[in-house]
Enzyme design. Structure first.
Site: not given
Ligand code: IPE
Ligand code: IPE
Ligand code: MG
Length: 249
Positions: A29-30, A74, A76-77, A197
């Site tokens: 994440d991030g 995910s 949800e993505n 995480r």
């Molecule tokens: C979790 O990250 C999913 C992945 C890393 C693929 P998200 O950024 O989607 O999670 P939330 O929305 O912060 O819970």
């Molecule tokens: C994780 O990074 C990658 C995926 C969920 C695909 P994010 O895209 O969630 O990055 P932030 O959380 O918005 O910084």
């Molecule tokens: Mg994220």
């Protein structure tokens, strides 16, 4: 390669080989926040995120971790802007095509978990090809969770089992943990010992809900594109200090 980098190829001396996690799972994440901090579009963060994952995979192999599972997308993505979703799907496909040869050379066995039928056809084809070509490899087991949701995984298992009961092939009393696990996407893989995480969020976000029952959780403020061997080393040191009781005393 600098001397420091060469040293990092070997298991750091303060880690005990016998107490390494067999299976590491990671919520990468991030990426978006990393890009934003540099004043760049989010997609640049995703691109850099791929580099971080490639390095972690090599590091796991170098240090003797048996399995790595990474959360790439995910269920949800899909709720993200269409452009970002499209970019990610294309990125997955391109990376897979580019990395297959190297994964073969490095003896990696790649597997994808999630509701793969809902992914773009061309990505599904690359996924099928990479899984098929690497299935005999005996090196690290690398699992990528794509269009993965823990609840969805449990539901599809419940549906498959219910259908067997309905057909009279199975009695409800025969449904135990071992049988249930065989219907999960991760069937055959041991449960994660360590969940990492990045970016400081203290949640599971629908990742490996069943499998995570006794995982040790390590959360770092570091954003995913900055997660390197030194960070992984720190996570492993922390893990090795934990007392895993599994409910016992
Ligand atoms: C979790 O990250 C999913 C992945 C890393 C693929 P998200 O950024 O989607 O999670 P939330 O929305 O912060 O819970
Ligand atoms: C994780 O990074 C990658 C995926 C969920 C695909 P994010 O895209 O969630 O990055 P932030 O959380 O918005 O910084
Ligand atoms: Mg994220």
């Amino acid at each position: 390669m600098t001397q420091a980098q060469t040293l990092l190829q070997e298991l750091p001396t303060d880690l005990v080989r016998e107490r390494l996690p067999r299976h590491v799972a990671v919520i990468m994440d991030g990426n978006g926040r990393w890009a934003k901090r540099q004043g760049l579009p989010r997609i640049v963060g995703h691109r850099r995120g791929v580099d971080a994952l490639k390095d972690l995979l090599r590091c796991c192999r170098d240090w003797g971790v048996e399995a790595l599972t990474a959360y790439a997308f995910s269920t949800e993505n899909w709720g993200r802007p269409l452009e970002e979703v499209d970019f990610l799907m294309t990125l997955f496909e391109r990376v897979l095509r580019q990395e297959l040869r190297e994964m073969m050379e490095e003896n990696v066995q790649i597997r994808f978990v999630g509701n793969l039928n809902a992914l773009p056809r061309s990505l599904q084809a690359e996924i099928a090809r990479s899984m098929d070509e690497t299935k005999q490899n005996q090196g690290i087991k690398f699992t990528v969770a794509t269009n993965y949701g823990g609840r969805q995984e449990i539901l599809q298992a419940a549906r498959a089992i219910a259908s067997q009961v309905q057909q009279g092939l199975l009695q409800p009393e025969q449904i135990d943990e071992a049988l249930f696990e065989r219907h999960l996407y991760t069937s055959g893989l041991c449960d994660p010992d360590l969940l990492i995480r990045t970016s400081g969020e203290m949640r599971i976000s629908n990742f490996l809900l069943w499998q995570m029952a006794y995982a040790e959780i390590y959360i770092t403020e570091t954003l995913w594109p900055d997660f390197d061997r030194a960070e992984f080393h720190q996570a492993l040191c922390d893990y090795q200090k934990r007392d895993r009781r599994f409910g016992k005393v």
